[in-house]
Enzyme design. Structure first.
Site, PDB file in Angstrom:
ATOM      1  N   SER A 177       0.867  -1.177   0.000  1.00 32.03           N
ATOM      2  CA  SER A 177       0.000   0.000   0.000  1.00 32.03           C
ATOM      3  C   SER A 177       0.904   1.226   0.000  1.00 32.03           C
ATOM      4  CB  SER A 177      -0.926  -0.007   1.229  1.00 32.03           C
ATOM      5  OG  SER A 177      -0.170  -0.052   2.427  1.00 32.03           O
ATOM      6  N   CYS A 187      -4.995  -7.776   6.801  1.00 33.61           N
ATOM      7  CA  CYS A 187      -3.663  -7.573   7.374  1.00 33.61           C
ATOM      8  C   CYS A 187      -2.515  -7.843   6.427  1.00 33.61           C
ATOM      9  CB  CYS A 187      -3.503  -8.440   8.626  1.00 33.61           C
ATOM     10  SG  CYS A 187      -3.547 -10.218   8.292  1.00 33.61           S
ATOM     11  N   CYS A 219      -0.929   2.635 -13.046  1.00 31.33           N
ATOM     12  CA  CYS A 219      -1.474   3.139 -11.782  1.00 31.33           C
ATOM     13  C   CYS A 219      -0.672   4.338 -11.286  1.00 31.33           C
ATOM     14  CB  CYS A 219      -1.487   2.038 -10.730  1.00 31.33           C
ATOM     15  SG  CYS A 219      -2.772   0.785 -11.011  1.00 31.33           S
TER      16      CYS A 219
END
Length: 382
Positions: free
Chosen positions: A138, A176, A354
């Protein structure tokens, strides 16, 4: 000289090629030009395919080797800034995908596990080489950071500080991943962590990462949660929840968060409140994913939480994705025998396109901090 002119004049330019040339000229991109963001077309069927199939045709034709671009990230950024993609006709299949996302629950209990199998279970070898030691898949926080590793450690510290973690607290990590945040929080803040994931491969590596720590990793859908935690965090998972489930998601988080608890939501987001399903990303990278808007989050959270803080650092995702791409390229020779050339082009296109989308400011990265309403308010770390 005259024979050369005659030969050039005999080259046939199709209507498809003419339209593509004009659209790209609007953003100063040349077909077969010499600059890094110009595209090199190897198959003339490219023009018709991309005009008919839009985003899906653009990505698939790249995977098939029909075109190349040295600075693919900048190419995508330019066409997204100018909204060139909206000028491309949508394939009927793309329209059906958007309609199905609008009327059907593509992130139901049964379908929620698809993304785990098809993306996160691609192989721990790939992600271990591409990511940082904390295995953070992330956006990093590049404030004061000079490299990917520091940016990701900055992000982990930022999250823990925003949550006001104190030794002895319980922390739930929804989605997670490979356990990096759970491990960091347990090691550095002395908290007891429960992490849930829908990926078998992630669970295996997360358990290794957190060995010897007060961390439990569970293969579980968030809808089955029924415990009480001092703090809850969710990083890069809300993109898989889907509009049909947003309200239920916040209700479940509310139900599992103690009265004086804090919930941090870290998610990619869209500028527009619509069904944000990119057909290429949906088919090849994150099946059944959908980007929320500010309005989506606000409406779904309103019955359950007080919004204490909203932090946008979407530009940092451009840097993060390009850093991942650099590492993907660097380590590709070590794993290429396990994957195809078409996979290599697909994954490279995913990372660079992206990055271009974030650079264009077409999509964002938000961190929301919610409480049940702490008396005196909450001072949030930056």
């Amino acid at each position: 000289m005259s024979s050369l002119k005659s030969e050039v004049s005999n080259i046939k330019v199709t209507p498809w090629q003419h339209i593509c040339h004009n659209l790209l000229a609007e953003v100063d991109i040349k077909i077969n030009g010499t600059r890094p963001f110009d595209i090199k077309v190897h198959n003339n069927s490219f023009y018709k395919r991309v005009l008919k199939d839009g985003s899906l045709g653009l990505g698939e034709s790249y995977m098939d080797g029909w075109w190349d671009c040295e600075a693919l990230d900048e190419f995508i950024s330019r066409i997204m800034k100018a909204d060139v993609r909206s000028a491309l006709s949508r394939d009927v299949k793309d329209i059906l995908r958007i309609m199905s996302a609008k009327f059907f629950n593509l992130q139901s209990r049964n379908r929620a596990w698809i993304v785990g199998r098809e993306h996160y279970d691609l192989g721990n070898d790939l992600f271990s080489l591409m990511l940082d030691p904390w295995m953070q898949y992330s956006c990093g926080y590049w404030h004061t950071a000079e490299d990917l590793f520091q940016a990701q450690e900055n992000k982990l510290r930022l999250i823990c500080e925003k949550l006001n973690l104190v030794e002895g607290m319980t922390l739930l990590d929804i989605g997670c991943g490979w356990g990096g945040l759970a491990s960091y929080a347990a090691r550095n803040y002395g908290v007891k962590v429960t992490g849930i994931t829908i990926s078998q491969e992630q669970k295996k590596l997360a358990e290794e990462c957190c060995k010897g720590l007060d961390v439990k990793i569970v293969l579980q859908d968030y809808r089955d949660l029924n415990m009480q935690f001092d703090r809850i965090v969710s990083v890069g998972m809300f993109e898989h929840v889907g509009p049909k489930n947003y309200e239920e998601y916040f209700h479940i988080v509310c139900k599992n968060l103690k009265k004086n608890g804090i919930f941090l939501l870290h998610t990619i987001g869209s500028n527009e409140t619509s069904i944000n399903v990119d057909p290429w990303i949906n088919k090849y990278i994150f099946p059944n994913g959908c980007l929320p808007s500010i309005l989506h989050v606000a409406k779904a959270s309103e019955p359950w939480f007080v919004l204490e803080d909203l932090h946008n650092f979407g530009n940092d995702y451009d840097k993060t994705l390009m850093a991942w791409h650099d590492r993907f390229e660097m380590f590709w020779p070590e794993i290429e025998d396990k994957y195809s050339e078409r996979f290599y082009r697909m994954f490279s296109y995913y990372l660079k396109s992206c990055a271009g989308a974030f650079r264009s400011r077409n999509i964002q990265l938000w961190q929301f901090v919610f409480t049940h309403g702490i008396e005196g308010g909450l001072r949030v770390t930056r």
